[in-house]
Design a protein around this motif. Sequence first.
Motif, PDB file in Angstrom:
ATOM      1  N   THR A  19       0.827  -1.207   0.000  1.00 59.69           N
ATOM      2  CA  THR A  19       0.000   0.000   0.000  1.00 59.69           C
ATOM      3  C   THR A  19       0.862   1.257   0.000  1.00 59.69           C
ATOM      4  O   THR A  19       0.582   2.237  -0.728  1.00 59.69           O
ATOM      5  N   LEU A  20       1.914   1.277   0.797  1.00 67.75           N
ATOM      6  CA  LEU A  20       2.818   2.429   0.840  1.00 67.75           C
ATOM      7  C   LEU A  20       3.523   2.621  -0.502  1.00 67.75           C
ATOM      8  O   LEU A  20       3.652   3.753  -0.997  1.00 67.75           O
ATOM      9  N   ALA A  28       0.998   3.941  -2.943  1.00 65.38           N
ATOM     10  CA  ALA A  28       0.695   5.360  -2.677  1.00 65.38           C
ATOM     11  C   ALA A  28       1.827   6.251  -3.149  1.00 65.38           C
ATOM     12  O   ALA A  28       1.598   7.332  -3.728  1.00 65.38           O
ATOM     13  N   THR A  47       1.727   6.389  -6.948  1.00 65.75           N
ATOM     14  CA  THR A  47       0.572   7.187  -7.374  1.00 65.75           C
ATOM     15  C   THR A  47       0.842   8.677  -7.173  1.00 65.75           C
ATOM     16  O   THR A  47       0.521   9.514  -8.036  1.00 65.75           O
ATOM     17  N   ALA A  48       1.425   9.012  -6.026  1.00 61.64           N
ATOM     18  CA  ALA A  48       1.731  10.428  -5.765  1.00 61.64           C
ATOM     19  C   ALA A  48       2.720  10.970  -6.780  1.00 61.64           C
ATOM     20  O   ALA A  48       2.566  12.093  -7.299  1.00 61.64           O
ATOM     21  N   ALA A  64      -5.645   5.320 -10.798  1.00 56.52           N
ATOM     22  CA  ALA A  64      -5.102   4.868  -9.523  1.00 56.52           C
ATOM     23  C   ALA A  64      -6.214   4.451  -8.570  1.00 56.52           C
ATOM     24  O   ALA A  64      -6.110   3.441  -7.857  1.00 56.52           O
ATOM     25  N   GLY A  91      -6.747   0.754  -7.201  1.00 53.48           N
ATOM     26  CA  GLY A  91      -6.773   0.513  -5.760  1.00 53.48           C
ATOM     27  C   GLY A  91      -8.031  -0.199  -5.317  1.00 53.48           C
ATOM     28  O   GLY A  91      -7.987  -1.107  -4.469  1.00 53.48           O
TER      29      GLY A  91
END
Length: 350
Positions: free
Chosen positions: A11-12, A15, A18-19, A40, A44
């Motif tokens: 997940t990290l 993220a 995606t960022a 994204a 997710g």
Amino acid sequence: MLRNKEIRRLTLVFAAITAGALGAGFALTPLAGLLILIFAIALGVAFGCFTHTRYRRLAELADQIDGVLHYDDPLVLTEMEEGELSILKCEIAKMTQRIHEQNDALQKEKSHLAESLADIAHQLRTPLTSATLILSLLKQDPEAPRRRALLRESEALFAQMDFLITSLLKLSRLEAGIVPFQNQPTDLSDLIHTALQPLRIPMELHDITLKLHIPQGAQLQGDAAWLSEALENLLKNGITSAGDHGTLTIIGEDTPLFTRITIHDSGPGFKPEEIPHLFDRFYQGEAASATGYGIGLALCYSIITRQGGRIIAKNHPRGGALFILHFPKPAPLSDESLTGVSPGCQSTPL
């Protein structure tokens, strides 16, 4: 799901990627950034649904395993489509099936042990009761002839108990697999004569005719001491079955593949319903002698089968009981195993 360390790391990472992609997309055009954001979010959500479904199936499998462990419920195999989870479920099902089979076998062994202990207690109780009665009579100081008769009877009872306990210990050791058999070539004629030696006098007393047909030089592989004891028990059974003026026939057969021993007596034979139980411990047929305990044939079966042999009991077509002992010959060593060189290879001298 987030309790799982791997899911948290994934997940990290997702993220962070995606960022970074959103920053690059909005730097180019707002539309590119919006498309990346929508993609994204969709990715997710799809990953979350997939992971949730996978965890739900794992939870169901864990509940079923808990039911198997604590409530003896069967493991139901459903949704057997291809996949690692289905393979895992199938393997667990096979494992639980194996556990159930072993548990059933243990329950049968437990029941068999309880029945055996009850039989042992019953078999020992009779001579012990008689010996106790004799001792009480001896305390009354009977006359000398009566006292000698009581002492002889008590000696016979203690001899019966000694035979019973010794036979049970041998049978228990054999069934536990702790007897070290000597696997050696044994001359068949010597083996049969050793088994016959203690029975010569009873055969004379009952006028039993012995017919021996043993090929010269015949051998079998096994422990001579234990095999002679098994044969002695079978011959005792044959002498008892043949009765006075009967006949006992022993035939040996030696081939490159096996050694066979056939023991045939001229007695009445077995009843059909008795044959499946002849080698059961403590089994006594209707024609069993009063001094029998139903241990001899069980001991024979254990001795012979533990050394790779087979024993069959049936009625002879011309009447009488028939025991067939079959011992396979060990496979001969090939030239390849003796030299360590395969036939297609040639060794080069140094």
